[in-house]
Design a protein around this motif. Structure first.
Motif, PDB file in Angstrom:
ATOM      1  N   ARG A  82       0.841  -1.201   0.000  1.00  0.00           N
ATOM      2  CA  ARG A  82       0.000   0.000   0.000  1.00  0.00           C
ATOM      3  C   ARG A  82       0.881   1.259   0.000  1.00  0.00           C
ATOM      4  NH1 ARG A  82      -0.280   3.496   4.379  1.00  0.00           N
ATOM      5  NH2 ARG A  82      -0.713   1.826   5.870  1.00  0.00           N
ATOM      6  N   SER A 119      -1.179 -10.724  -6.198  1.00  0.00           N
ATOM      7  CA  SER A 119      -2.167  -9.645  -6.270  1.00  0.00           C
ATOM      8  C   SER A 119      -1.970  -8.759  -7.491  1.00  0.00           C
ATOM      9  CB  SER A 119      -2.118  -8.805  -4.996  1.00  0.00           C
ATOM     10  OG  SER A 119      -0.947  -8.018  -4.999  1.00  0.00           O
ATOM     11  N   ILE A 156      -8.834   4.504  -4.250  1.00  0.00           N
ATOM     12  CA  ILE A 156      -8.045   3.600  -3.409  1.00  0.00           C
ATOM     13  C   ILE A 156      -8.113   2.160  -3.903  1.00  0.00           C
ATOM     14  CG2 ILE A 156      -8.104   2.481  -1.142  1.00  0.00           C
ATOM     15  CD1 ILE A 156      -8.207   5.151   0.181  1.00  0.00           C
ATOM     16  N   PHE A 157      -9.302   1.701  -4.244  1.00  0.00           N
ATOM     17  CA  PHE A 157      -9.430   0.302  -4.670  1.00  0.00           C
ATOM     18  C   PHE A 157      -8.737   0.073  -6.002  1.00  0.00           C
ATOM     19  CE2 PHE A 157     -13.006   0.520  -1.705  1.00  0.00           C
ATOM     20  CZ  PHE A 157     -12.679  -0.559  -0.916  1.00  0.00           C
ATOM     21  N   ASP A 186      -6.367   1.692  -7.449  1.00  0.00           N
ATOM     22  CA  ASP A 186      -4.902   1.747  -7.366  1.00  0.00           C
ATOM     23  C   ASP A 186      -4.305   0.397  -6.990  1.00  0.00           C
ATOM     24  OD1 ASP A 186      -4.980   4.449  -7.891  1.00  0.00           O
ATOM     25  OD2 ASP A 186      -4.724   5.083  -5.822  1.00  0.00           O
ATOM     26  N   HIS A 187      -5.077  -0.433  -6.316  1.00  0.00           N
ATOM     27  CA  HIS A 187      -4.564  -1.724  -5.844  1.00  0.00           C
ATOM     28  C   HIS A 187      -5.099  -2.900  -6.648  1.00  0.00           C
ATOM     29  CE1 HIS A 187      -3.581   0.927  -2.496  1.00  0.00           C
ATOM     30  NE2 HIS A 187      -2.667   0.061  -2.170  1.00  0.00           N
ATOM     31  N   PHE A 213      -8.274  -3.460  -7.558  1.00  0.00           N
ATOM     32  CA  PHE A 213      -9.658  -3.852  -7.290  1.00  0.00           C
ATOM     33  C   PHE A 213     -10.583  -2.927  -8.084  1.00  0.00           C
ATOM     34  CE2 PHE A 213      -7.290  -5.068  -3.473  1.00  0.00           C
ATOM     35  CZ  PHE A 213      -7.586  -6.416  -3.443  1.00  0.00           C
ATOM     36  N   GLU A 232      -5.213   8.300   1.083  1.00  0.00           N
ATOM     37  CA  GLU A 232      -4.051   7.451   0.807  1.00  0.00           C
ATOM     38  C   GLU A 232      -2.734   8.224   0.908  1.00  0.00           C
ATOM     39  OE1 GLU A 232      -6.500   8.388  -1.362  1.00  0.00           O
ATOM     40  OE2 GLU A 232      -5.838   8.158  -3.438  1.00  0.00           O
ATOM     41  N   ASN A 268      -7.159   1.945   5.147  1.00  0.00           N
ATOM     42  CA  ASN A 268      -7.229   1.680   3.706  1.00  0.00           C
ATOM     43  C   ASN A 268      -7.748   0.259   3.477  1.00  0.00           C
ATOM     44  OD1 ASN A 268      -6.724   0.996   1.042  1.00  0.00           O
ATOM     45  ND2 ASN A 268      -5.005   2.413   0.887  1.00  0.00           N
ATOM     46  N   ALA A 295      -8.282  -1.317   0.880  1.00  0.00           N
ATOM     47  CA  ALA A 295      -7.593  -2.052  -0.191  1.00  0.00           C
ATOM     48  C   ALA A 295      -6.450  -2.881   0.389  1.00  0.00           C
ATOM     49  CB  ALA A 295      -7.082  -1.094  -1.255  1.00  0.00           C
ATOM     50  N   GLU A 296      -5.783  -2.318   1.402  1.00  0.00           N
ATOM     51  CA  GLU A 296      -4.682  -3.050   2.031  1.00  0.00           C
ATOM     52  C   GLU A 296      -5.193  -4.345   2.664  1.00  0.00           C
ATOM     53  OE1 GLU A 296      -2.274  -0.778   4.800  1.00  0.00           O
ATOM     54  OE2 GLU A 296      -2.036  -2.552   6.033  1.00  0.00           O
ATOM     55  N   LEU A 312      -6.038  -6.935  -0.022  1.00  0.00           N
ATOM     56  CA  LEU A 312      -4.874  -7.634  -0.584  1.00  0.00           C
ATOM     57  C   LEU A 312      -4.563  -8.852   0.266  1.00  0.00           C
ATOM     58  CD1 LEU A 312      -2.446  -4.645  -1.255  1.00  0.00           C
ATOM     59  CD2 LEU A 312      -3.590  -6.044  -2.985  1.00  0.00           C
ATOM     60  N   LEU A 351      -7.335 -11.534   0.188  1.00  0.00           N
ATOM     61  CA  LEU A 351      -7.312 -12.234  -1.088  1.00  0.00           C
ATOM     62  C   LEU A 351      -6.167 -13.254  -1.131  1.00  0.00           C
ATOM     63  CD1 LEU A 351      -9.079 -11.933  -3.617  1.00  0.00           C
ATOM     64  CD2 LEU A 351      -7.252 -10.553  -4.601  1.00  0.00           C
TER      65      LEU A 351
END
Lengths: 206, 206
Positions: free
Chosen positions: A18, A79, A102-103, A105-106, A108, B177, B192, B194-195, B198, B201
């Motif tokens: 992140r 990932s 945010i999603f 960028d990762h 998702f 972020e 976050n 998204a972290e 990850l 998942l």
């Protein structure tokens, strides 16, 4: 690396990833273990140990190349791909989530956004049209969604969760405080800042 | 218990406390270690070990009394009091936070809400009137706030954080972020999802 990571290592690598992805976004090309450590609230020795166990990424005094380290950690965490998310709830919180990068960028992608309020269905939030909650299960199956996000009022949380699970969702992010009853093969992550505040305050007070 | 808790124990006790407080809210009077375990994603043996080290709370087969266990854990975490929070940002996310009872349930009171947009200043969100961001530092000092929450656009995060720190805030919850540069005695917790995705998942895929 064919061994499965421990919970602690996987959690820290997700944190580092992140930070690295955000660093890249801010135009930063190299980063030291000390900098990662400060942003991650993890001590620098632990950061170096976590990263060194996957090969030689960094050079002493030069730091890690952000782009390269992102690729390595994404490989370790499997990932690198794109994963579809279903988001339920198009109120303030759902709209904030839908509009956030945010999603994305990762890796998702919010593939569908649902609400049960007829006044909201058909409206847009972020780039998404709000779909009727009655279609959650069918749409999740069509889209191959395994990740669901609950941003609904507490009283609607169990019903929405049941529909997501009907549609094949295996991982749920619950922004409501409601305790959910779901099948054993479904993992629920509750996003509750108050819990993290309790913890932060303990270390501040003692 | 005069020893300081480890990070892991404090984090798990915060999780148990969140589950117990929500259970009480849902009218549940007793709870088993198995149930706590399922909601916390922590194995039952670990739950029993964490709780048993602070004295005999539960009875085998009967479970723990929710009310009693809340009091015990609050005592251990020094979290029984009320703590003031300053919230910066009255957009979708800030409004969702202001309207939520999550903080209040855990003894956190949103004492002030700020925004820099003149169109929002003076409006209400939850029970709060939106105050001018220019007054953050002074208001935080007056209110004795040590906890700040950032729910602003990424580009405004560093500026808002600096003002909170000027006002005496020592613990920051950053929903943006943006990677913040702050004095060493300030702790930043980045929220976050998204972290955490990850991480979730990874365990789903492997």
């Amino acid at each position: 690396m064919s061994d499965k990571l421990t919970l602690g290592v996987a959690a820290r690598l997700s944190t580092y990833l992140r930070i690295l992805i955000q660093s890249r976004k801010q135009g930063i090309e190299s980063i030291s273990s000390q900098e990662i450590s400060e942003h991650a609230n993890v001590n620098p020795t632990q950061v170096r140990r976590d990263l060194s166990s996957f090969g030689k990424f960094g050079k002493r005094g030069v730091g890690y190349r952000v782009e390269y380290l992102i690729a390595q950690i994404q490989d370790i965490l499997h990932s690198g791909g794109t994963h579809n998310i279903a988001l339920v709830g198009a109120g303030h919180l759902g709209s904030a989530i839908a509009a956030s990068s945010i999603f994305q960028d990762h890796g998702f992608r919010i593939a569908a956004l649902f609400d049960s309020d007829p006044a909201r269905i058909g409206q847009t939030a972020g780039d998404l049209a709000v779909e009727d909650s009655a279609t959650i299960a069918a749409r999740c199956r069509d889209l191959g969604v395994i990740l669901g996000v609950l941003a609904v009022p507490p009283a609607s949380a169990q019903g929405a969760a049941d529909q997501l699970v009907d549609g094949g969702v295996k991982i749920l992010f619950n922004y409501t405080e409601t305790l959910l009853s779901l099948p054993d093969d479904v993992t629920v992550h509750t996003i509750n800042p108050a819990e993290e505040m309790l913890y932060a305050l303990y270390f501040h007070l003692t």
